[in-house]
Scaffold this motif. Structure first.
Motif, PDB file in Angstrom:
ATOM      1  N   MET A  54       0.850  -1.191   0.000  1.00  0.00           N
ATOM      2  CA  MET A  54       0.000   0.000   0.000  1.00  0.00           C
ATOM      3  C   MET A  54       0.887   1.243   0.000  1.00  0.00           C
ATOM      4  N   ASN A  55       0.597   2.192  -0.867  1.00  0.00           N
ATOM      5  CA  ASN A  55       1.433   3.377  -1.021  1.00  0.00           C
ATOM      6  C   ASN A  55       0.844   4.526  -0.208  1.00  0.00           C
ATOM      7  N   ILE A  56       1.227   4.610   1.050  1.00  0.00           N
ATOM      8  CA  ILE A  56       0.767   5.687   1.930  1.00  0.00           C
ATOM      9  C   ILE A  56       1.977   6.507   2.344  1.00  0.00           C
ATOM     10  N   HIS A  57       1.951   7.791   2.042  1.00  0.00           N
ATOM     11  CA  HIS A  57       3.077   8.657   2.378  1.00  0.00           C
ATOM     12  C   HIS A  57       3.237   8.742   3.896  1.00  0.00           C
ATOM     13  N   PRO A  58       4.463   8.796   4.371  1.00  0.00           N
ATOM     14  CA  PRO A  58       4.656   8.815   5.833  1.00  0.00           C
ATOM     15  C   PRO A  58       4.061  10.024   6.541  1.00  0.00           C
ATOM     16  N   THR A  59       3.789  11.105   5.831  1.00  0.00           N
ATOM     17  CA  THR A  59       3.170  12.271   6.474  1.00  0.00           C
ATOM     18  C   THR A  59       1.653  12.187   6.524  1.00  0.00           C
ATOM     19  N   ALA A  60       1.064  11.215   5.841  1.00  0.00           N
ATOM     20  CA  ALA A  60      -0.393  11.058   5.849  1.00  0.00           C
ATOM     21  C   ALA A  60      -0.846  10.498   7.194  1.00  0.00           C
ATOM     22  N   ILE A  61      -2.078  10.877   7.591  1.00  0.00           N
ATOM     23  CA  ILE A  61      -2.674  10.363   8.827  1.00  0.00           C
ATOM     24  C   ILE A  61      -3.896   9.541   8.431  1.00  0.00           C
ATOM     25  N   VAL A  62      -3.782   8.236   8.593  1.00  0.00           N
ATOM     26  CA  VAL A  62      -4.848   7.320   8.206  1.00  0.00           C
ATOM     27  C   VAL A  62      -5.345   6.619   9.459  1.00  0.00           C
ATOM     28  N   SER A  63      -6.609   6.797   9.776  1.00  0.00           N
ATOM     29  CA  SER A  63      -7.180   6.189  10.975  1.00  0.00           C
ATOM     30  C   SER A  63      -7.230   4.668  10.843  1.00  0.00           C
ATOM     31  N   ALA A  64      -7.186   4.013  11.990  1.00  0.00           N
ATOM     32  CA  ALA A  64      -7.098   2.557  12.004  1.00  0.00           C
ATOM     33  C   ALA A  64      -8.303   1.891  11.344  1.00  0.00           C
ATOM     34  N   GLY A  65      -9.469   2.492  11.434  1.00  0.00           N
ATOM     35  CA  GLY A  65     -10.661   1.850  10.899  1.00  0.00           C
ATOM     36  C   GLY A  65     -10.866   2.035   9.406  1.00  0.00           C
ATOM     37  N   ALA A  66     -10.072   2.881   8.753  1.00  0.00           N
ATOM     38  CA  ALA A  66     -10.256   3.150   7.327  1.00  0.00           C
ATOM     39  C   ALA A  66      -9.964   1.903   6.498  1.00  0.00           C
ATOM     40  N   VAL A  67     -10.723   1.734   5.429  1.00  0.00           N
ATOM     41  CA  VAL A  67     -10.532   0.604   4.508  1.00  0.00           C
ATOM     42  C   VAL A  67      -9.907   1.149   3.227  1.00  0.00           C
ATOM     43  N   ILE A  68      -8.651   0.771   2.986  1.00  0.00           N
ATOM     44  CA  ILE A  68      -7.911   1.282   1.835  1.00  0.00           C
ATOM     45  C   ILE A  68      -7.252   0.107   1.115  1.00  0.00           C
ATOM     46  N   PRO A  69      -7.686  -0.233  -0.082  1.00  0.00           N
ATOM     47  CA  PRO A  69      -7.064  -1.334  -0.821  1.00  0.00           C
ATOM     48  C   PRO A  69      -5.588  -1.049  -1.128  1.00  0.00           C
ATOM     49  N   GLU A  70      -4.826  -2.107  -1.346  1.00  0.00           N
ATOM     50  CA  GLU A  70      -3.410  -1.964  -1.626  1.00  0.00           C
ATOM     51  C   GLU A  70      -3.135  -1.184  -2.910  1.00  0.00           C
ATOM     52  N   SER A  71      -4.086  -1.160  -3.830  1.00  0.00           N
ATOM     53  CA  SER A  71      -3.878  -0.469  -5.104  1.00  0.00           C
ATOM     54  C   SER A  71      -4.036   1.043  -5.004  1.00  0.00           C
ATOM     55  N   CYS A  72      -4.435   1.553  -3.857  1.00  0.00           N
ATOM     56  CA  CYS A  72      -4.649   2.993  -3.683  1.00  0.00           C
ATOM     57  C   CYS A  72      -3.340   3.699  -3.337  1.00  0.00           C
ATOM     58  N   THR A  73      -3.320   5.008  -3.608  1.00  0.00           N
ATOM     59  CA  THR A  73      -2.190   5.855  -3.258  1.00  0.00           C
ATOM     60  C   THR A  73      -2.698   6.990  -2.384  1.00  0.00           C
ATOM     61  N   VAL A  74      -2.076   7.180  -1.233  1.00  0.00           N
ATOM     62  CA  VAL A  74      -2.424   8.261  -0.317  1.00  0.00           C
ATOM     63  C   VAL A  74      -1.197   9.164  -0.212  1.00  0.00           C
ATOM     64  N   GLY A  75      -1.308  10.395  -0.740  1.00  0.00           N
ATOM     65  CA  GLY A  75      -0.170  11.282  -0.846  1.00  0.00           C
ATOM     66  C   GLY A  75       0.155  12.027   0.428  1.00  0.00           C
ATOM     67  N   PRO A  76       1.111  12.949   0.344  1.00  0.00           N
ATOM     68  CA  PRO A  76       1.584  13.679   1.525  1.00  0.00           C
ATOM     69  C   PRO A  76       0.473  14.465   2.225  1.00  0.00           C
ATOM     70  N   TYR A  77       0.488  14.426   3.548  1.00  0.00           N
ATOM     71  CA  TYR A  77      -0.337  15.264   4.409  1.00  0.00           C
ATOM     72  C   TYR A  77      -1.838  15.041   4.231  1.00  0.00           C
ATOM     73  N   CYS A  78      -2.231  13.901   3.728  1.00  0.00           N
ATOM     74  CA  CYS A  78      -3.657  13.581   3.649  1.00  0.00           C
ATOM     75  C   CYS A  78      -4.144  13.081   5.007  1.00  0.00           C
ATOM     76  N   THR A  79      -5.460  13.248   5.240  1.00  0.00           N
ATOM     77  CA  THR A  79      -6.091  12.770   6.462  1.00  0.00           C
ATOM     78  C   THR A  79      -7.302  11.924   6.087  1.00  0.00           C
ATOM     79  N   VAL A  80      -7.331  10.687   6.555  1.00  0.00           N
ATOM     80  CA  VAL A  80      -8.415   9.770   6.227  1.00  0.00           C
ATOM     81  C   VAL A  80      -9.046   9.302   7.535  1.00  0.00           C
ATOM     82  N   GLY A  81     -10.367   9.536   7.667  1.00  0.00           N
ATOM     83  CA  GLY A  81     -11.069   9.212   8.899  1.00  0.00           C
ATOM     84  C   GLY A  81     -11.329   7.737   9.069  1.00  0.00           C
ATOM     85  N   PRO A  82     -11.786   7.339  10.266  1.00  0.00           N
ATOM     86  CA  PRO A  82     -11.952   5.919  10.595  1.00  0.00           C
ATOM     87  C   PRO A  82     -13.096   5.224   9.879  1.00  0.00           C
ATOM     88  N   ASP A  83     -14.061   5.981   9.357  1.00  0.00           N
ATOM     89  CA  ASP A  83     -15.227   5.374   8.715  1.00  0.00           C
ATOM     90  C   ASP A  83     -15.194   5.537   7.192  1.00  0.00           C
TER      91      ASP A  83
END
Length: 258
Positions: A1-30
């Motif tokens: 999974m390509n998640i930038h180290p500056t991104a904040i992804v909540s534990a409950g979020a569902v993100i497939p391995e094919s997704c890309t989450v760039g710098p400084y993104c915030t993804v909520g738990p739901d």
């Protein structure tokens, strides 16, 4: 999974391995993303948000965020997006409200341009285009393949029918007919030479007099544009500014504001 180290992804979020989450993104738990989604940078996804496949979110888009409604008290509402949407910079899509059904919906294959706002409990169909800074108040319905023009304001509870096109700068306060071209009146006029502005840019009295004479023929007389051009030319348009003015008019393909 390509998640930038500056991104904040909540534990409950569902993100497939094919997704890309760039710098400084915030993804909520739901938040639940479909396959092959991309968050370019600084994207905020929040609330009970379900996103289909192959959506691309550009910088500073805020999707699924709390509605701009004073009646909203934190109820667990959400938003749903289909597949293959492009969400450009600084777009805001609010989640629904308990009183409006609870869900804001965007279909598939939509282009949502920069600074668009999709208010709570609105429904946008498939294949729609919302141009820059179009604003949908709450409970708006935009049906399939409609185009909402730039800087449009759409009042609460209005509907825009299938395949409709609303022109830029239009304020929509009633339903828009399907298949129609609906636009605000265009009443833009040229009121004369920008004399003060030109003086500030260093135009001397000789240059200004030549332009003022040309503008009298263009705007103040009873001649149409072609007649005005002939008159200007007959007077011997030797001023570089007037020559440029004539050439500009002759090359116009969309007509002129006069």
């Amino acid at each position: 999974m390509n998640i930038h180290p500056t991104a904040i992804v909540s534990a409950g979020a569902v993100i497939p391995e094919s997704c890309t989450v760039g710098p400084y993104c915030t993804v909520g738990p739901d938040v639940e993303l479909g396959k092959d989604c991309e968050l370019v940078s600084h994207v905020v996804l929040d609330g009970r948000l379900k996103v289909g496949a192959r959506n691309r979110f550009y910088s500073f888009a805020c999707v699924g965020v709390a509605p701009q409604d004073l009646k909203y008290k934190g109820e667990p509402t959400g938003a749903v997006l289909g597949d293959d949407n492009v969400i450009r910079e600084a777009v805001t899509i609010s989640r629904g409200t308990a009183g409006g059904g609870g869900t804001t919906r965007v279909g598939s294959g939509c282009l949502i341009m920069a600074y668009v706002h999709i208010g709570h409990d609105s429904v946008v169909g498939d294949g729609c285009i919302l141009a820059n800074a179009a604003t949908l108040a709450g409970h708006v319905i935009v049906e399939d393949f409609a185009t909402v023009g730039a800087l449009n304001q759409v009042h609460q509870f209005c509907r825009i029918g299938k395949y409709a096109y609303t022109g830029g700068g239009t304020t929509v306060v009633q339903d828009v007919l399907p298949f129609s071209l609906t636009s605000a009146k265009r009443e833009t006029h040229a009121y004369g030479l920008n004399k003060v502005g030109l003086e500030r840019k260093g135009f001397d009295s000789t240059r200004l007099r030549a332009l003022q004479r040309a503008y009298r023929h263009l705007l103040a007389g009873k001649m149409n544009t072609s007649q005005a051009l002939e008159k200007i030319k007959s007077e011997g348009a030797t001023s570089e500014d007037v020559v440029y003015l004539v050439e500009f008019i002759e090359k116009s393909e969309r007509g002129l504001h006069k």
